[in-house]
Design a protein around this motif. Structure first.
Motif, PDB file in Angstrom:
ATOM      1  N   ALA A 180       4.843  -1.994  10.944  1.00  0.00           N
ATOM      2  CA  ALA A 180       4.377  -0.928  11.592  1.00  0.00           C
ATOM      3  C   ALA A 180       3.564  -1.070  12.566  1.00  0.00           C
ATOM      4  O   ALA A 180       2.619  -2.176  12.542  1.00  0.00           O
ATOM      5  CB  ALA A 180       3.959   0.175  10.550  1.00  0.00           C
ATOM      6  N   GLU A 212       4.038   6.384   4.450  1.00  0.00           N
ATOM      7  CA  GLU A 212       4.211   5.441   5.350  1.00  0.00           C
ATOM      8  C   GLU A 212       4.684   4.321   5.331  1.00  0.00           C
ATOM      9  O   GLU A 212       4.374   3.303   4.587  1.00  0.00           O
ATOM     10  CB  GLU A 212       2.747   5.457   6.150  1.00  0.00           C
ATOM     11  CG  GLU A 212       2.816   4.755   7.377  1.00  0.00           C
ATOM     12  CD  GLU A 212       1.472   4.212   8.013  1.00  0.00           C
ATOM     13  OE1 GLU A 212       1.261   4.097   9.284  1.00  0.00           O
ATOM     14  OE2 GLU A 212       0.445   4.448   7.239  1.00  0.00           O
ATOM     15  N   TRP A 213       5.782   3.920   5.889  1.00  0.00           N
ATOM     16  CA  TRP A 213       6.193   2.462   6.144  1.00  0.00           C
ATOM     17  C   TRP A 213       5.283   1.664   6.593  1.00  0.00           C
ATOM     18  O   TRP A 213       4.847   1.858   7.636  1.00  0.00           O
ATOM     19  CB  TRP A 213       7.709   2.454   6.555  1.00  0.00           C
ATOM     20  CG  TRP A 213       8.063   1.152   6.851  1.00  0.00           C
ATOM     21  CD1 TRP A 213       8.570   0.318   5.958  1.00  0.00           C
ATOM     22  CD2 TRP A 213       8.139   0.374   8.386  1.00  0.00           C
ATOM     23  NE1 TRP A 213       9.042  -0.940   6.798  1.00  0.00           N
ATOM     24  CE2 TRP A 213       8.736  -0.967   7.914  1.00  0.00           C
ATOM     25  CE3 TRP A 213       7.746   0.717   9.374  1.00  0.00           C
ATOM     26  CZ2 TRP A 213       8.853  -1.864   9.161  1.00  0.00           C
ATOM     27  CZ3 TRP A 213       7.998  -0.172  10.615  1.00  0.00           C
ATOM     28  CH2 TRP A 213       8.281  -1.488  10.251  1.00  0.00           C
ATOM     29  N   VAL A 214       4.986   0.433   5.955  1.00  0.00           N
ATOM     30  CA  VAL A 214       4.042  -0.688   6.378  1.00  0.00           C
ATOM     31  C   VAL A 214       4.847  -1.777   7.159  1.00  0.00           C
ATOM     32  O   VAL A 214       4.730  -2.339   8.076  1.00  0.00           O
ATOM     33  CB  VAL A 214       3.266  -1.085   5.228  1.00  0.00           C
ATOM     34  CG1 VAL A 214       2.221  -2.268   5.880  1.00  0.00           C
ATOM     35  CG2 VAL A 214       2.420   0.186   4.974  1.00  0.00           C
ATOM     36  N   SER A 267       0.794   0.023  13.519  1.00  0.00           N
ATOM     37  CA  SER A 267      -0.579   0.302  13.098  1.00  0.00           C
ATOM     38  C   SER A 267      -1.137  -1.053  12.254  1.00  0.00           C
ATOM     39  O   SER A 267      -2.179  -1.112  12.075  1.00  0.00           O
ATOM     40  CB  SER A 267      -0.604   1.354  12.062  1.00  0.00           C
ATOM     41  OG  SER A 267      -0.025   1.277  10.829  1.00  0.00           O
ATOM     42  N   ILE A 308       5.010   0.020   1.505  1.00  0.00           N
ATOM     43  CA  ILE A 308       4.725   1.436   2.074  1.00  0.00           C
ATOM     44  C   ILE A 308       3.282   1.973   1.456  1.00  0.00           C
ATOM     45  O   ILE A 308       2.824   1.320   0.641  1.00  0.00           O
ATOM     46  CB  ILE A 308       5.887   2.593   1.515  1.00  0.00           C
ATOM     47  CG1 ILE A 308       5.991   2.450   0.236  1.00  0.00           C
ATOM     48  CG2 ILE A 308       7.277   2.014   2.321  1.00  0.00           C
ATOM     49  CD1 ILE A 308       6.872   3.613  -0.500  1.00  0.00           C
ATOM     50  N   ARG A 309       2.820   2.628   2.011  1.00  0.00           N
ATOM     51  CA  ARG A 309       1.448   3.285   1.628  1.00  0.00           C
ATOM     52  C   ARG A 309       1.334   4.935   1.722  1.00  0.00           C
ATOM     53  O   ARG A 309       2.054   5.511   2.630  1.00  0.00           O
ATOM     54  CB  ARG A 309       0.572   2.694   2.374  1.00  0.00           C
ATOM     55  CG  ARG A 309       0.201   2.725   4.022  1.00  0.00           C
ATOM     56  CD  ARG A 309      -0.818   2.087   4.795  1.00  0.00           C
ATOM     57  NE  ARG A 309      -0.785   2.491   6.254  1.00  0.00           N
ATOM     58  CZ  ARG A 309      -1.529   1.920   6.748  1.00  0.00           C
ATOM     59  NH1 ARG A 309      -2.452   0.741   6.371  1.00  0.00           N
ATOM     60  NH2 ARG A 309      -1.561   2.047   8.130  1.00  0.00           N
ATOM     61  N   GLN A 310       0.471   5.320   1.069  1.00  0.00           N
ATOM     62  CA  GLN A 310       0.136   6.883   1.162  1.00  0.00           C
ATOM     63  C   GLN A 310      -1.054   7.296   1.090  1.00  0.00           C
ATOM     64  O   GLN A 310      -2.148   6.823   0.256  1.00  0.00           O
ATOM     65  CB  GLN A 310       0.741   7.614  -0.012  1.00  0.00           C
ATOM     66  CG  GLN A 310       0.609   8.957   0.392  1.00  0.00           C
ATOM     67  CD  GLN A 310       1.555   9.811  -0.739  1.00  0.00           C
ATOM     68  OE1 GLN A 310       1.931   9.358  -1.623  1.00  0.00           O
ATOM     69  NE2 GLN A 310       2.003  11.094  -0.415  1.00  0.00           N
ATOM     70  N   LYS A 319      -1.868  12.331   3.192  1.00  0.00           N
ATOM     71  CA  LYS A 319      -0.818  12.239   4.254  1.00  0.00           C
ATOM     72  C   LYS A 319       0.528  11.711   3.202  1.00  0.00           C
ATOM     73  O   LYS A 319       0.715  11.470   2.062  1.00  0.00           O
ATOM     74  CB  LYS A 319      -1.210  11.388   5.129  1.00  0.00           C
ATOM     75  CG  LYS A 319      -2.566  11.320   5.806  1.00  0.00           C
ATOM     76  CD  LYS A 319      -2.725  10.396   6.888  1.00  0.00           C
ATOM     77  CE  LYS A 319      -4.029  10.948   7.789  1.00  0.00           C
ATOM     78  NZ  LYS A 319      -4.286   9.848   8.956  1.00  0.00           N
ATOM     79  N   GLU A 320       1.370  11.872   4.276  1.00  0.00           N
ATOM     80  CA  GLU A 320       2.874  11.379   3.701  1.00  0.00           C
ATOM     81  C   GLU A 320       2.933   9.987   3.529  1.00  0.00           C
ATOM     82  O   GLU A 320       2.209   9.228   4.117  1.00  0.00           O
ATOM     83  CB  GLU A 320       3.778  11.958   4.785  1.00  0.00           C
ATOM     84  CG  GLU A 320       4.079  13.427   4.597  1.00  0.00           C
ATOM     85  CD  GLU A 320       5.139  14.027   5.549  1.00  0.00           C
ATOM     86  OE1 GLU A 320       5.443  15.042   5.497  1.00  0.00           O
ATOM     87  OE2 GLU A 320       5.858  13.282   6.372  1.00  0.00           O
TER      88      GLU A 320
END
Length: 114
Positions: free
Chosen positions: A60, A45-47, A62, A36-38, A42-43
């Protein structure tokens, strides 16, 4: 539970990085794992997600086609190969035991900038 991510850094757009996550304190080879990343402001985000034996992989939208998740159950280590990085990938990256990141370790910073 300990999850220690490493491998981040500063990279130019189009570049690559390989993140690692050393896991301990639980039965790694029975655990579904997540990256996951932030990004700043921002909130979370699952990757990506990988099944306990390395199958059932999801990404994801993206990052699909650019990132590759993998694991080595003999070494209790999770990986994320990141290619063709863009400034939008700039974030603090964590490995986690759940998609929401409630159980996550110390992250590693990835900065994509020219």
């Amino acid at each position: 539970v300990q999850l220690q991510a490493s491998g981040g850094g500063l990279v130019q757009p189009g570049g690559s990085l390989r993140l690692s996550c050393a896991a301990s304190g639980f039965t790694f080879n029975q655990a579904v794992m997540y990256w996951i990343r932030q990004a700043p402001g921002k909130e979370l985000e699952w990757v990506s997600r990988i099944g306990s034996e390395g199958g059932t992989i999801y990404y994801a939208a993206s990052v699909k086609g650019r990132f590759t998740i993998s694991r080595d159950n003999n070494e209790n280590t999770l990986y994320l190969q990141m290619n063709n990085l863009t400034p939008e990938d700039t974030a603090l990256y964590y490995c986690a035991l759940d998609i929401a990141g409630r159980t996550r370790g110390q992250g590693t910073q990835v900065t994509v900038s020219s």
